[in-house]
Design a protein around this motif. Sequence first.
Motif, PDB file in Angstrom:
ATOM      1  N   MET A 366       0.687  -1.349   0.035  1.00 38.38           N
ATOM      2  CA  MET A 366      -0.343   0.067  -0.037  1.00 38.38           C
ATOM      3  C   MET A 366       0.746   1.360  -0.077  1.00 38.38           C
ATOM      4  N   PHE A 367       2.227   1.060   0.327  1.00 35.82           N
ATOM      5  CA  PHE A 367       3.116   1.874   0.463  1.00 35.82           C
ATOM      6  C   PHE A 367       3.794   2.440  -0.798  1.00 35.82           C
ATOM      7  N   SER A 368       4.893   3.093  -0.653  1.00 37.05           N
ATOM      8  CA  SER A 368       5.736   3.449  -1.875  1.00 37.05           C
ATOM      9  C   SER A 368       6.321   2.155  -2.368  1.00 37.05           C
ATOM     10  N   ASP A 369       6.698   1.996  -3.807  1.00 38.40           N
ATOM     11  CA  ASP A 369       7.299   1.004  -4.393  1.00 38.40           C
ATOM     12  C   ASP A 369       8.777   0.832  -3.706  1.00 38.40           C
ATOM     13  N   THR A 370       8.911  -0.617  -3.711  1.00 39.22           N
ATOM     14  CA  THR A 370      10.270  -0.835  -3.654  1.00 39.22           C
ATOM     15  C   THR A 370      11.170  -0.859  -4.993  1.00 39.22           C
ATOM     16  N   ALA A 553       8.627   5.601   9.887  1.00 37.63           N
ATOM     17  CA  ALA A 553       7.805   6.339   8.884  1.00 37.63           C
ATOM     18  C   ALA A 553       8.562   6.326   7.704  1.00 37.63           C
ATOM     19  N   GLU A 554       9.885   6.396   7.929  1.00 36.89           N
ATOM     20  CA  GLU A 554      10.675   6.596   6.731  1.00 36.89           C
ATOM     21  C   GLU A 554      10.674   5.370   5.748  1.00 36.89           C
ATOM     22  N   LEU A 555      10.814   4.349   6.703  1.00 35.61           N
ATOM     23  CA  LEU A 555      10.606   2.785   5.953  1.00 35.61           C
ATOM     24  C   LEU A 555       9.447   2.808   4.860  1.00 35.61           C
ATOM     25  N   TYR A 556       8.434   3.442   5.416  1.00 33.48           N
ATOM     26  CA  TYR A 556       7.167   3.104   4.694  1.00 33.48           C
ATOM     27  C   TYR A 556       6.632   4.392   4.088  1.00 33.48           C
ATOM     28  N   GLY A 557       7.368   5.374   3.945  1.00 31.35           N
ATOM     29  CA  GLY A 557       7.252   6.602   3.206  1.00 31.35           C
ATOM     30  C   GLY A 557       5.871   7.295   3.718  1.00 31.35           C
ATOM     31  N   ASP A 592      -4.659  -5.279  -1.060  1.00 34.48           N
ATOM     32  CA  ASP A 592      -4.385  -6.309   0.115  1.00 34.48           C
ATOM     33  C   ASP A 592      -5.388  -5.716   1.015  1.00 34.48           C
ATOM     34  N   THR A 593      -6.592  -6.591   0.834  1.00 35.97           N
ATOM     35  CA  THR A 593      -7.968  -6.065   1.553  1.00 35.97           C
ATOM     36  C   THR A 593      -7.548  -6.521   3.186  1.00 35.97           C
ATOM     37  N   HIS A 594      -7.041  -7.687   3.129  1.00 37.77           N
ATOM     38  CA  HIS A 594      -6.801  -8.232   4.564  1.00 37.77           C
ATOM     39  C   HIS A 594      -5.608  -7.566   5.297  1.00 37.77           C
ATOM     40  N   GLY A 595      -4.753  -6.807   4.720  1.00 34.45           N
ATOM     41  CA  GLY A 595      -3.791  -6.161   5.064  1.00 34.45           C
ATOM     42  C   GLY A 595      -2.806  -6.824   5.680  1.00 34.45           C
ATOM     43  N   SER A 596      -2.642  -8.227   5.105  1.00 39.43           N
ATOM     44  CA  SER A 596      -1.599  -9.154   5.886  1.00 39.43           C
ATOM     45  C   SER A 596      -0.403  -9.433   4.904  1.00 39.43           C
ATOM     46  N   CYS A 597      -0.204  -8.537   4.014  1.00 36.82           N
ATOM     47  CA  CYS A 597       0.929  -8.767   3.160  1.00 36.82           C
ATOM     48  C   CYS A 597       1.921  -7.463   3.039  1.00 36.82           C
ATOM     49  N   GLN A 598       1.627  -6.704   4.157  1.00 30.13           N
ATOM     50  CA  GLN A 598       2.401  -5.354   4.019  1.00 30.13           C
ATOM     51  C   GLN A 598       3.617  -5.457   5.040  1.00 30.13           C
ATOM     52  N   HIS A 599       4.044  -6.741   5.553  1.00 30.84           N
ATOM     53  CA  HIS A 599       5.076  -6.621   6.596  1.00 30.84           C
ATOM     54  C   HIS A 599       6.467  -6.843   5.676  1.00 30.84           C
ATOM     55  N   ALA A 600       6.584  -6.805   4.355  1.00 28.67           N
ATOM     56  CA  ALA A 600       7.682  -7.335   3.558  1.00 28.67           C
ATOM     57  C   ALA A 600       8.985  -6.399   3.843  1.00 28.67           C
ATOM     58  N   LYS A 601       8.658  -5.176   3.973  1.00 28.81           N
ATOM     59  CA  LYS A 601       9.637  -4.114   4.024  1.00 28.81           C
ATOM     60  C   LYS A 601      10.461  -4.270   5.299  1.00 28.81           C
ATOM     61  N   LEU A 602       9.702  -4.816   6.383  1.00 31.56           N
ATOM     62  CA  LEU A 602      10.295  -5.157   7.440  1.00 31.56           C
ATOM     63  C   LEU A 602      11.226  -6.213   7.769  1.00 31.56           C
TER      64      LEU A 602
END
Length: 615
Positions: A366-370, A553-557, A592-602
């Motif tokens: 949902m955040f800025s592209d890698t 905050a910086e990591l997720y833009g 990602d309706t469930h919100g379960s795939c946003q952890h990858a940046k971490l």
Amino acid sequence: MSQQDELKILTPVGMLGYGFDEALFWSAVSDGVDAIICDSGSTDSGPARLALGTMSGSREGYTAELEKFLLAAHHFHVPVLIGSAGGDGANDHVDIFVDIINEIVTRLHLRPMKVVKIYAEVSKDIVQSELDAGRITPCGDAVPELQQNDVEDASRIVAQMGIEPYLKAMEEHPDFDVIIGGRSYDPAPYAAFCVHKGFPNLDIAWHMGKIMECGALCAKPKSREALAIVRHDSFDLRPLNPSSRCTAVSVAAHSLYEKTRPDILFGPGGSLYLQDTTYEELPDNRTVRVRGAKFVPLEQGQYTVKLEAARTRGYHSCFFGGFTDPILISQIDSFIRTVKDHVASVCKFPYDLKLTTYGTRNQISMFSDTNHGETLPPSIAIHGDARAETQAQATRVIHAARVGCMHGSYPGQVATSGNFAMPCAPLDIPMGRVCEFCIYHLMPVDDPTALFHISASVVDHNSDEEPPALVIPAYSPSGFPHASVAKPENNVPRPTILSPPAPPGMCYLGEFASVIRSKNAGPYELTFDIMFDSLAKYFFAKTSGVLDVPKFAELYGIQISDIVAAVWWEPAMALKVTVKRPIVSGRFGETDTHGSCQHAKLLRVLIPAMKDLDE
């Protein structure tokens, strides 16, 4: 009559309709339980149920599970309580559940059952009147102020009930067999049943309900069937699957799951404070005893209920397919722009188009592209989603986009017969109406029961036939490959797929932490949980500085102001960070309706290597 010392509550599964093991269910019922309580609702899957009046499960699935509950009520006189019928708790879905009960009682020739219904829909006139009076507020900082058109556009509005309507229903109908509730705060039927049965300590009742509504999700490995043993000063939690166990950390960690923060749980009528909670592992090595939570009621006149509603916003159509040509893949961004230009040239009406590629970078985010990876993948997938005023227009847009993908040209092209692998027909798929949440707000009420209509009826049949004999199946671990054959966690090596290797003296957070996950905390917030398997690792990470608020905050833009909560939680050896969702769950353009795939940046956050990990 002497006061009851214990109350046993069985939850076969954390969401009615998801399935549970029949043998474990009957084993618990035959051993003796005081109630079967199960939740049936969630906003996790987006706004479609509220907007369209659909249910989260199939009628057949609900029937199969309710049949077991009613047989338990028939043979063992165990009361049954269901919250948030059908997923959204709309009145129609309460009625459908009661209709299912009628069908089961008639088909199986069960004894007469007293069934209580609690409706949760609220008229738009009431909501509009409260809005005009300025008495409705957003449920959280991420939720916008309610507007008149939000009320007008809503397909239906439900209010999330607390314990009071359930208590009133049980007081008015103490001989009930089944209560089917509309939209409910998930732990409400649990807490209400405890109070009704002479266990009025809301510190215990609310906390037990908040964990039990997810079944045995708090166990390791997570499983489904759970038993709570409630006492006047504590409660025990035990998974029924013999291959699962509760631990102090796994139960404490459940206060992280899909919640804004782990230390304070807000709900109708008050808040549950968990700072002084203790978790004691019992000698059976499977059960955890919990005590110490504190429920703080709201002051007189401050009671609010949460309103939920959704609406439709046009129609959408989609396609799905993939590319394999490395020449095209190397210039995928510019190629996508030519596809969009082609659509604009042929569709001269208002529309929205989202083209999401899978494989070149994390567009699920949902955040800025890698950035692109160092090597191109052998193939990538693409999903197109178009929205317009009518279904025909949406399909016209998605057809034009698919044709652009299929026959668009690009520099260096050698494969001139077509670019696009189409795996299935229809190629252009009409998806129906687009849905979005429009109300997620708090409304004050003078009487916590006034909005919720309660009625009761006796479900009977006109037959002299006897019900079928009860046959309790034997437990077989083959039904639980995910849990029963699981090896002890310390013997299961974690696959290491992060590359290149971390620099000397550093390691990736994905290798250091034991759990890194993301999840919706309601439709307007996304929450991240980072857990560690030792206090040494927890304190090392906490003092390392790599996970402070500005760096997150910086990591997720995102702006620091978009971080709703950031809490280090020692009982679960975890950090919880909750942020405003960049796009409201399930709205057009969702990835990602469930919100379960946003952890990858971490996973790729670098943290100094810790020496002496075994200390």
